[in-house]
Enzyme design. Sequence first.
Site, PDB file in Angstrom:
ATOM      1  N   LYS A   1       0.860  -1.190   0.000  1.00 47.48           N
ATOM      2  CA  LYS A   1       0.000   0.000   0.000  1.00 47.48           C
ATOM      3  C   LYS A   1       0.896   1.239   0.000  1.00 47.48           C
ATOM      4  O   LYS A   1       1.731   1.406   0.879  1.00 47.48           O
ATOM      5  CB  LYS A   1      -0.911   0.029   1.231  1.00 47.48           C
ATOM      6  CG  LYS A   1      -1.890   1.202   1.203  1.00 47.48           C
ATOM      7  CD  LYS A   1      -2.775   1.216   2.433  1.00 47.48           C
ATOM      8  CE  LYS A   1      -3.830   2.316   2.296  1.00 47.48           C
ATOM      9  NZ  LYS A   1      -3.259   3.655   2.063  1.00 47.48           N
TER      10      LYS A   1
ATOM     11  N   ASP B   1       1.627   5.375   0.119  1.00 42.77           N
ATOM     12  CA  ASP B   1       1.110   6.503   0.895  1.00 42.77           C
ATOM     13  C   ASP B   1       1.364   7.797   0.134  1.00 42.77           C
ATOM     14  O   ASP B   1       2.428   8.405   0.242  1.00 42.77           O
ATOM     15  CB  ASP B   1       1.819   6.543   2.265  1.00 42.77           C
ATOM     16  CG  ASP B   1       1.131   7.477   3.243  1.00 42.77           C
ATOM     17  OD1 ASP B   1       0.013   7.936   2.936  1.00 42.77           O
ATOM     18  OD2 ASP B   1       1.700   7.747   4.317  1.00 42.77           O
TER      19      ASP B   1
ATOM     20  N   GLU C   1       2.977   1.242   5.314  1.00 36.05           N
ATOM     21  CA  GLU C   1       1.634   1.558   5.797  1.00 36.05           C
ATOM     22  C   GLU C   1       0.727   0.338   5.831  1.00 36.05           C
ATOM     23  O   GLU C   1      -0.162   0.244   6.668  1.00 36.05           O
ATOM     24  CB  GLU C   1       1.006   2.647   4.924  1.00 36.05           C
ATOM     25  CG  GLU C   1      -0.301   3.180   5.511  1.00 36.05           C
ATOM     26  CD  GLU C   1      -0.946   4.232   4.640  1.00 36.05           C
ATOM     27  OE1 GLU C   1      -1.931   4.832   5.092  1.00 36.05           O
ATOM     28  OE2 GLU C   1      -0.475   4.452   3.511  1.00 36.05           O
TER      29      GLU C   1
END
Length: 350
Positions: A66, A68, A208
Amino acid sequence: MTKPPRKPAQPLLGDADAPLRSRPRKKRDPAQPNLPFDPMPARVDPCLALLKPKPPKGRQWAFEVKWDGYRIAVHIEPSGVRILTRGGHDWTDRFPAIATEARRLPVSTAILDGEAVVFDELGRSDFGRLQQSLGGRGGNRSSREAVMMAFDLLYFDGHDLMETEFTARRHLLEGLVPAGGEEAVRLSEEIEADGDTLLRIACDHGLEGIIAKDRNSTYRSGCGGDWLKIKCIQSDGFTIVGYQMSGAAFGNIGALLLAARKGDELIYVGSVGTGFKADEAMKLRATMDKIKATKPAVVYSGGRKNLTWIKPKLVAEIEYRAWTHDGKLRHPSYKGLRELQDNATVYELE
């Protein structure tokens, strides 16, 4: 400026027993059959990931890191390249390195879905650094450090791919943006690992979280559940409704007062007093003082003194560990302000 270190890539991909990199795929055959062209959409509302506490099980799920940053779509057209934010705003001039690299891709027409990020010294995407490179919220600076991590292909050489299954879209994307690149447009690699294992490794590396995608799904705008996000640390948008004055803090901001949304109502969910940097705090204070309010936008019973209320127009990205029993954020930390162009969303209470 667009080549940050790739140090975490090898440890992240090497900690699991099984190889975690995408399997090499054959390059696409340029001698494609002459299929009728589909009209190229001017804009596509993005597919959004649904937050889940644990990774899903099963072979139907593909996993990625993921990122950011800011969600963007890169439109490659005969007339040039356009970079659109999640809210549909044209930010081509804000990401010149991404635009330049997109023009070099071996394709006539395409729409790439991905995330604009800036990396820290360890190669992790850092939302705060991305904002700083753009001049802060409301700034108009161009970011030459920003890199696009491309993770989907929605339109390709005159053909609309949104009704095509994710595995086929991914296959074409990997032929267009090879794995392991160091340029301003890079492939967000599929990582072949069990979801629980990958989440543990991602958290150990300070990332994250991870994204899970249904291999058989078509591309659907909105939060339909075909894509899932699992976070190491919770991070969401909250409305700033006021601040506490402090002569000892950066920008004289002792704490920001935060609210989440419940239907059409804003609900106070606590305050945040950490994560500020001196220059950011001064800019934030100046922004808030322009939108002061005579009364709070929430029902407040926190007991803090020296409060200044503001109109609920600013959305802050806040990291936090959990929720307290009385509905307040536990261990929150300020990450930055979300841009209106990024279609900033406020956390919805159930």
